[in-house]
Write an enzyme that holds these catalytic residues in place. Structure first.
Site, PDB file in Angstrom:
ATOM      1  N   LYS A 126      -8.757  -5.565   3.574  1.00 26.36           N
ATOM      2  CA  LYS A 126      -7.645  -4.614   3.719  1.00 26.36           C
ATOM      3  C   LYS A 126      -7.639  -4.112   5.150  1.00 26.36           C
ATOM      4  O   LYS A 126      -8.667  -4.137   5.829  1.00 26.36           O
ATOM      5  CB  LYS A 126      -7.842  -3.430   2.764  1.00 26.36           C
ATOM      6  N   ASP A 166       1.851  -3.483   2.775  1.00 26.69           N
ATOM      7  CA  ASP A 166       1.385  -2.398   1.905  1.00 26.69           C
ATOM      8  C   ASP A 166       2.266  -1.203   2.263  1.00 26.69           C
ATOM      9  O   ASP A 166       3.328  -1.388   2.882  1.00 26.69           O
ATOM     10  CB  ASP A 166      -0.113  -2.104   2.133  1.00 26.69           C
TER      11      ASP A 166
END
Ligand code: NDP
Length: 444
Positions: A126, A166
């Site tokens: 991430k 995201d």
């Protein structure tokens, strides 16, 4: 002391300033106790949990860029490459002022299990930055993205680490990031997913997380003898996940009566008008006040409040820790049957426990929102074979993946004597494959 408690103690001591990361680790390790206890001696000797809770590597870097007034601004960039046991790192880039190391680590940790659950060969990672795209001009967003990629490019690649969108990172940002990667590396490869359709993106990727959430919700309800058609749902958020969750919920015959953004929320008893919501959020990048102004049946409220509305199904699709214990109590008091998480970790630990203790079917984000990353992996496959599949082809694979994930986690929960505990089921099913690969690859 059990091995789980030992490791939890070490992780708490080592990461005391990262509450979201600790929350994610506690949730996962506590629910894995039946599996870990059964293999305690071997896992301890292998330091398996210590390795699982420590990222393989993480990067933090300066992102300087020039705003429209000629002023230099500086943000911080992050990428955490958490676990590559089953494939290249895969996980989105979050652009939001709240981003810090702990948030990125919690998201990267969750991603390991989510990616494993999809059944596809992708590891966990991430990244992101504390940059806020809201209110910035396109040129400013481009300047930031180019600077961000000028540092990130050295750590990523189609076979090593493949970032995606995201919160705050949509099609526009992915386009600027991709352009800069191509310019620096001089290669045209599937290094990012969520790309535009004209340069290697996959049909149905934009819709995938929201649609997948509803495929999962439908399957879970069906396996408990409930038909989703005719049910009322509350959704939070009004971004990518929320919009396509609402769209698919309506297609399946449910009615969604709320949505929200970070300043307020809308109650629309006629059902949210998805076309209008898309115009407000995707085209005009405006606030929900604009939706309410154009929709006579809608009421706009400042602040939080989505979970106070009576519904059968709650779908939190905004951000972490947005469904709190008092919200859980209100949902239960209003007769809510199911909570399925579209966002990552939107429900706090105590709220999750309260919902489960009160018989609410609860599917955690790492399973329920896995459709996004699964379709990203399908985008990687298409890029590798230099082909594009049709919308129907991708959507039907997505449906099958979500159905499989539900049955895998349902089976895993039953296998360990925890029927209906989908939190444990998801963690166990995701963990088993990763652990198998980690043990097979030796100490690394
Ligand atoms: P978007 O940026 O498109 O939308 C986020 C939505 O949540 C917006 O409505 C935003 O409101 C709201 N929101 C964000 N932060 C806060 C906050 N701190 N408080 C209240 N509201 C907030 O993001 P996505 O829809 O892509 O992501 C939503 C969630 O889903 C995240 O948890 C993400 O990690 C998760 N997720 C996303 C996937 C994807 O494919 N996009 C895949 C899997 C999970 P505002 O516009 O006012 O900020």
């Amino acid at each position: 002391m059990s091995y789980v408690d030992e490791v939890l103690e070490k992780v708490r001591a080592k990461n005391a300033s990262e509450p979201e990361f600790l929350q994610a680790v506690e949730e996962v390790l506590n629910s894995l106790r039946p599996v870990i206890d059964a293999n305690e001696e071997m896992y301890r000797k292998e330091a398996l949990l210590e390795r699982l809770c420590e990222p393989e590597r993480q990067f933090k870097f300066r992102v300087p860029w020039v705003d429209d007034n000629g002023q230099v601004q500086v943000n911080t960039g992050y990428r955490v490459q958490f676990n590559s046991a089953i494939g290249p790192y895969k996980g989105g880039l979050r652009l939001h002022p709240s981003v810090n190391t702990g948030i990125i680590k919690f998201l990267g940790f969750e991603q390991i299990f989510k990616n494993s659950l999809t059944g596809l060969p992708i590891g966990g990672g991430k990244g992101g930055s504390d940059f806020d795209p809201k209110g910035k001009s396109d040129r400013e967003v481009m300047a930031f993205c180019q600077s961000f990629m000028t540092e990130l490019y050295r750590y990523i690649g189609a076979d090593t680490d493949v970032p995606a969108g995201d919160i705050g990172t949509g099609a526009r940002e992915i386009g600027y990031l991709y352009g800069q990667y191509k310019r620096i590396r001089g290669v045209y490869e599937g290094v990012l997913t969520g790309k535009g359709l004209s340069y290697g993106g996959s049909l149905a990727r934009k819709e995938a997380t929201g649609y997948g959430l509803l495929y999962m919700t439908k399957e879970m309800l069906k396996s408990n003898g409930i038909d989703i058609a005719g049910k009322t749902a509350c959704v939070s958020g009004s971004g990518n996940v929320a919009i396509y969750a609402i769209e698919k919920a309506h297609e399946l015959g449910a009615k969604v009566i709320t949505c929200s953004d970070s300043t307020g929320w809308v109650y629309d008893p006629e059902g949210i008008d998805v076309a209008l919501l898309k115009e407000v959020k995707e085209v005009n990048r405006a606030r929900l006040t604009e939706y309410a102004a154009k929709r006579p049946s809608a009421e706009y409220h400042e602040g939080r409040g989505v979970w106070s509305v009576k519904c059968d199904i709650a779908l939190p699709c905004a951000t972490q820790n947005e469904l709190l214990i008092d919200d859980a109590k209100q949902l239960v008091a209003n007769g809510c049957t199911a909570v399925c998480e579209g966002a990552n970790m939107p429900t706090t630990l105590d709220a999750t426990k309260y919902l489960q203790d009160n018989g609410v079917y609860f599917v955690p984000g790492k399973a329920a929102n896995a459709g996004g990353v699964a379709t990203s992996a399908l985008e990687m496959s298409q890029n590798s074979e230099r082909l594009s599949w049709t919308f129907e082809e991708v959507d039907s694979k997505l449906q099958q993946i979500m159905i499989n994930i539900f049955h895998n986690l349902d089976e895993a929960a039953k296998k360990y004597g925890l029927p209906g505990d989908y939190v444990s089921g998801a963690n166990i099913a995701g963990f088993e494959k990763v652990v198998d690969a980690m043990l097979a690859q030796g100490v690394c």
